[in-house]
Design an enzyme around this catalytic site. Sequence first.
Site, short mmCIF file in Angstrom:
data_model
loop_
_atom_site.label_atom_id
_atom_site.label_comp_id
_atom_site.label_asym_id
_atom_site.label_seq_id
_atom_site.Cartn_x
_atom_site.Cartn_y
_atom_site.Cartn_z
N SER A 2 0.81 -1.21 0.00
CA SER A 2 0.00 0.00 0.00
C SER A 2 0.85 1.27 0.00
O SER A 2 0.36 2.34 -0.30
CB SER A 2 -0.97 0.01 1.19
N LYS A 4 0.54 4.83 6.81
CA LYS A 4 0.03 5.79 5.83
C LYS A 4 0.67 7.15 6.05
O LYS A 4 1.14 7.46 7.14
CB LYS A 4 -1.49 5.96 5.97
#
Lengths: 199, 199
Positions: free
Chosen positions: B119, B157
Amino acid sequence: MSAPLTRRQQAVYEFLVTHREEFPHPPSLDELAAAMGLSSRGSLHKHVRALVQAALVEPMEQRRRGIRLTAREQAGLPLLGRIAAGRPIEAIPDARAVEVPDFLRGRGRCYVLDVRGDSMRDEGILDGDLVVIEARSHARNGEIVVALIDGAEATLKRIEQRPGEVILHPANPAFEPLRLRPEQVAVQGVVTGLMRACR
Amino acid sequence: MSAPLTRRQQAVYEFLVTHREEFPHPPSLDELAAAMGLSSRGSLHKHVRALVQAALVEPMEQRRRGIRLTAREQAGLPLLGRIAAGRPIEAIPDARAVEVPDFLRGRGRCYVLDVRGDSMRDEGILDGDLVVIEARSHARNGEIVVALIDGAEATLKRIEQRPGEVILHPANPAFEPLRLRPEQVAVQGVVTGLMRACR
DNA sequence: CATCACCGAGAACGAATGGAGAACGGGAGG
DNA sequence: CCTCCCGTTCTCCATTCGTTCTCGGTGATG
């Protein structure tokens, strides 16, 4: 410092540095002499004494624990320069040492390069990353190598060696693979690890 | 520090380290001597005494089966677990230590996570990379954080904190940014470094 | 040619090392 | 108490290995 090293002293020192991994223990004078093709312990000892003088090797006053490099050298690997696709490796004047964990190192002599440019972006190698390079002149297909092209430009690419052809794959759609004749490409080392400091 | 180890002392120590798993209990001198091919307990004891002196082995005052290594001072950081987007951090049972250079560490307490999934691929963080995390509960905008969402899932993230809203940006077009209320997001740490071993 | 720095072979010395084995002592178990 | 197990200490001995030496060879320089 004291007197500069003679050629042979330099050679002994380099041998110690490049083969440090291969000796399970610090070598004795006899072992080292044998490994270097000398048959006289006494001769070698003379060189070692010079290295001790130059503070490159730990003095071993009558102790039998082998020949060890001074701690300074153990710590890190030299940061030799910056590598950017399409230019020679730009040497960094004062090659400072970089701390490198063991598990990122290769087997042989290693050094560190500072990556410039984004040509390997899709392999997760970004501008500013430090790559650990194991110095060798041959690579297996699929390894990421430092390649010298036509003796002039250095670049970081994934290598594919075919009969009569070498292909250097960048990892960025903006760049094209390079198809070269084998004699144009000199492998200088392969990437064994990568480090990035996130600010 | 005391005198450095002799070769044989080194060998005994290495033997203890590499075979520590194989002995159900710490070995007696006789067992250890036999395992190393020695026939004299007394000789081995001399080496063990040197290791005790060097603080590598616990002193064993008359206790039986008493040869045990001292708890190693670990220079490394603990590898706490794997982090994959959308799941809690999967703890690794025996948190082994990972060698981490100083320049990859943050200021405070740090640990290491093993990244799973792609990701963050476009930020150069790939599956299998080790990220160094500085444990803190607040981040600056733009930092890459370990975030705990709704107290359940952990994810890696890039963070953007706005009034009344927190946005977590993945770095992969295949994933969508997460827009969350601030109370849903708990920052657990920020990425200060990254390491990758290329095999 | 003379000189000098460097290099290697090898002999010789002596200290450090490593191993064998005996002996002592203390604890555990019969 | 006797016996085993085991950590400990000790002495004795052979070998290894760091050290120092001398000697011969080579190449560069004046």
